[in-house]
Design a protein around this motif. Structure first.
Motif, PDB file in Angstrom:
ATOM      1  N   TRP A 114      75.125 -10.650  15.403  1.00 45.65           N
ATOM      2  CA  TRP A 114      73.854 -10.815  16.109  1.00 45.65           C
ATOM      3  C   TRP A 114      73.953 -11.937  17.139  1.00 45.65           C
ATOM      4  O   TRP A 114      73.254 -11.908  18.162  1.00 45.65           O
ATOM      5  N   LEU A 119      70.643  -2.785  14.761  1.00 45.54           N
ATOM      6  CA  LEU A 119      70.809  -4.045  14.057  1.00 45.54           C
ATOM      7  C   LEU A 119      71.171  -3.756  12.602  1.00 45.54           C
ATOM      8  O   LEU A 119      70.336  -3.277  11.827  1.00 45.54           O
ATOM      9  N   LEU A 142      60.900  -8.425  18.141  1.00 44.91           N
ATOM     10  CA  LEU A 142      61.914  -8.359  19.190  1.00 44.91           C
ATOM     11  C   LEU A 142      61.438  -7.508  20.362  1.00 44.91           C
ATOM     12  O   LEU A 142      61.720  -7.810  21.527  1.00 44.91           O
ATOM     13  N   GLU A 143      60.701  -6.456  20.059  1.00 41.48           N
ATOM     14  CA  GLU A 143      60.259  -5.525  21.090  1.00 41.48           C
ATOM     15  C   GLU A 143      58.998  -5.991  21.821  1.00 41.48           C
ATOM     16  O   GLU A 143      58.737  -5.548  22.943  1.00 41.48           O
ATOM     17  N   PRO A 185      61.824  -6.163  13.819  1.00 42.16           N
ATOM     18  CA  PRO A 185      62.063  -5.404  15.061  1.00 42.16           C
ATOM     19  C   PRO A 185      60.870  -5.398  15.997  1.00 42.16           C
ATOM     20  O   PRO A 185      61.034  -5.468  17.221  1.00 42.16           O
ATOM     21  N   SER A 186      59.665  -5.329  15.432  1.00 40.79           N
ATOM     22  CA  SER A 186      58.472  -5.298  16.284  1.00 40.79           C
ATOM     23  C   SER A 186      58.343  -6.565  17.107  1.00 40.79           C
ATOM     24  O   SER A 186      57.877  -6.539  18.261  1.00 40.79           O
ATOM     25  N   ARG A 227      64.260  -1.151  22.612  1.00 39.79           N
ATOM     26  CA  ARG A 227      63.901  -0.436  21.390  1.00 39.79           C
ATOM     27  C   ARG A 227      64.918  -0.800  20.312  1.00 39.79           C
ATOM     28  O   ARG A 227      66.128  -0.722  20.541  1.00 39.79           O
ATOM     29  N   VAL A 228      64.413  -1.184  19.132  1.00 37.41           N
ATOM     30  CA  VAL A 228      65.277  -1.683  18.060  1.00 37.41           C
ATOM     31  C   VAL A 228      65.298  -0.695  16.898  1.00 37.41           C
ATOM     32  O   VAL A 228      64.239  -0.224  16.452  1.00 37.41           O
ATOM     33  N   THR A 229      66.499  -0.409  16.400  1.00 37.17           N
ATOM     34  CA  THR A 229      66.668   0.438  15.219  1.00 37.17           C
ATOM     35  C   THR A 229      67.427  -0.346  14.156  1.00 37.17           C
ATOM     36  O   THR A 229      68.624  -0.591  14.290  1.00 37.17           O
ATOM     37  N   PRO A 230      66.725  -0.790  13.093  1.00 33.97           N
ATOM     38  CA  PRO A 230      67.452  -1.472  12.012  1.00 33.97           C
ATOM     39  C   PRO A 230      68.254  -0.464  11.191  1.00 33.97           C
ATOM     40  O   PRO A 230      67.811   0.671  10.981  1.00 33.97           O
TER      41      PRO A 230
END
Length: 481
Positions: free
Chosen positions: A328, A351, A368-369, A365-366, A376-379
């Motif tokens: 990261w 991530l 970060l966005e 994630p929210s 757009r983040v996908t854990p």
């Protein structure tokens, strides 16, 4: 000052005096390196320091960088000779033991250039030997890799004259390890290989003379985010040039001469502060010193910034970022860089972690966005299906997470038109890069840090098959992540 230290500094003084004399008398022809490289022992082969070497002041050193030309070296021929007799000196453990025993016995003042524990150094040298032998037919690749190595070795106080001691010790160790079947022609091939690699190192070091070998830095903050992980912020005593996505070597005063590479977890800041995320990987090493025994107010040394996992000035395509664990850190720096730009491309971030608790710094994630409409983040959480336990296999427990991350990346879209940045444990990077490449993404569109595993002899022996050039990056500059 002890007699040993007096001998050491006298040796360096003689070397620098002879180097200056050669420059004054013969500008542009400082060393006889090309002849030595081409002719082996016939061109002034292994010579003991103190008899006829440049260290004694009675002749030119074979380890100069003037007119260094990789094209002048027939590495393929030496590769064939060395490979034919390789079984006599492999595995390299015994050879390396004899080498260091000989060098420190004959020149004890050189011991201070090495860390107290030689375990990492022995492994480092073994994989350097393997890399050289497997890639001798690629002299340009060797010149590039060892040029970088030479720039980095400046922070250890290594001078060209030291390599003459190393050569003499290596020749003695080769004969001792190989026994009666050893041949003079094989020793000459090893010497030519060594001199070629060292000439590249010296050339790289001299090209970086305008750059400090390291910066003194004060630890301004030290936060334990997990029992095995700390976030450090440091400030150098002079301006430190770098770009978001690069990495640097750190040295703790608790382990002098032991350096490890860590990604810089921030874009350049007005206050000059740097941030590093360090995961403890073993007991007694640099990572433990930084995680468990470093506090605010302590001092560290920081090597020059390295690495090409950086953003282009003008982004020509959308981005896909992949980060796992302390991978990261450089991705965080890239996001800071992107946030400071006026024009943005769409960015997809994957991530990876064993559990949500292991997302030690990124936050939800929210969040970060929220301030980045282009992100757009996908854990990707590595858990066994049907259980609540984090899963993992292999020595470090990252093999299964690697498969989960790689599968998620390829399942969520076609990234062939994107630029990819991948960071994290070796297993994660290797699996993700393999999947992206198999899915049609050009290798030139994928950037990642040098990997940290040990380069082992390949199953293809010495053929230089596909992947040899990539393996070069893993050999010497592994980033701990």
């Amino acid at each position: 000052m002890s007699t040993v230290n007096e001998d050491y500094h006298a040796l360096l003084a003689r070397h620098e005096a002879m180097r200056l004399r050669r420059r004054i008398l013969s500008p542009g022809t400082e060393s006889a390196a090309p002849q030595g490289l081409a002719a082996g022992r016939a061109g002034g082969g292994p010579r003991a320091i103190g008899r006829s070497s440049g260290a004694s002041g009675t002749g030119p050193s074979p380890y100069g960088a003037a007119d260094f030309d990789p094209a002048s070296y027939d590495g393929a021929a030496d590769q064939r000779v060395i490979t034919e007799y390789l079984e006599l000196v492999t595995p390299f453990g015994e050879l390396i033991t004899h080498l260091y025993e000989t060098m420190f016995r004959r020149w004890p003042y050189l011991r201070s250039l090495f860390p107290e524990s030689m375990e990492f150094q022995r492994a480092h040298l073994a994989r350097a030997f393997w890399y050289l032998i497997e890639n001798l037919h690629r002299p340009d690749d060797i010149a590039e890799v060892f040029g970088r190595l030479g720039r980095d070795h400046r922070k250890l106080g290594v001078r060209p004259v030291h390599f003459q001691a190393f050569e003499a010790a290596l020749c003695e160790a080769l004969r001792r390890t190989a026994g009666p079947r050893w041949a003079d022609a094989v020793e000459q091939a090893w010497v030519r290989m060594l001199r070629f690699a060292v000439a590249a190192m010296v050339s790289g070091a001299e090209a970086a003379l305008a750059e400090p070998p390291y910066w003194q830095a004060e630890v301004t903050a030290h936060e334990r985010r997990r029992p095995d992980l700390a976030v450090l912020r440091v400030r150098t005593n002079e301006p430190y040039p770098y770009r978001a996505g690069q990495f640097a070597a750190l040295e703790s005063p608790l382990l002098p001469q032991a350096w490890r590479q860590y990604s810089i977890a921030c874009a350049p800041r007005p206050d000059g502060e740097l941030e590093f995320h360090v995961r403890q990987t073993c007991a007694g090493g640099v990572s433990e010193a930084l995680v468990a025994h470093t506090r605010a107010g302590d001092t560290l040394r920081v090597g020059p910034a390295r690495g090409s996992m950086t953003l282009d000035d003008e982004l020509a395509s959308d981005l896909v970022l992949v980060a796992a664990d302390t991978g990261w850190a450089p991705v965080k720096a890239l996001l800071e860089d992107l946030s400071a730009r006026r024009r943005h491309r769409n960015v997809r971030l994957f991530l990876g972690a064993h559990s949500f608790a292991d997302l030690y710094d990124a936050g939800p994630p929210s969040e970060l966005e929220r301030r980045r409409p282009w992100l757009r983040v996908t854990p990707v959480i590595g858990r066994r299906p049907g259980t609540g336990a984090a899963f993992g296999a292999g020595e470090d427990g990252y093999d299964a997470l690697a498969e989960a991350v790689a599968e998620a990346v390829t399942r969520h879209g076609d990234w062939s038109g994107h630029q990819a940045y991948v960071s994290g444990p070796t297993a994660v990077v290797e699996a993700t890069v393999a999947r992206l490449t198999a899915a049609g993404m050009p290798p030139g569109s994928i950037r990642h840090d040098p990997l940290s595993d040990i380069l082992r002899p390949s199953s293809r022996a010495v053929t230089g098959g596909p992947g040899a050039a990539t393996a070069a990056n893993t050999a010497f500059e592994g980033v701990e992540s």
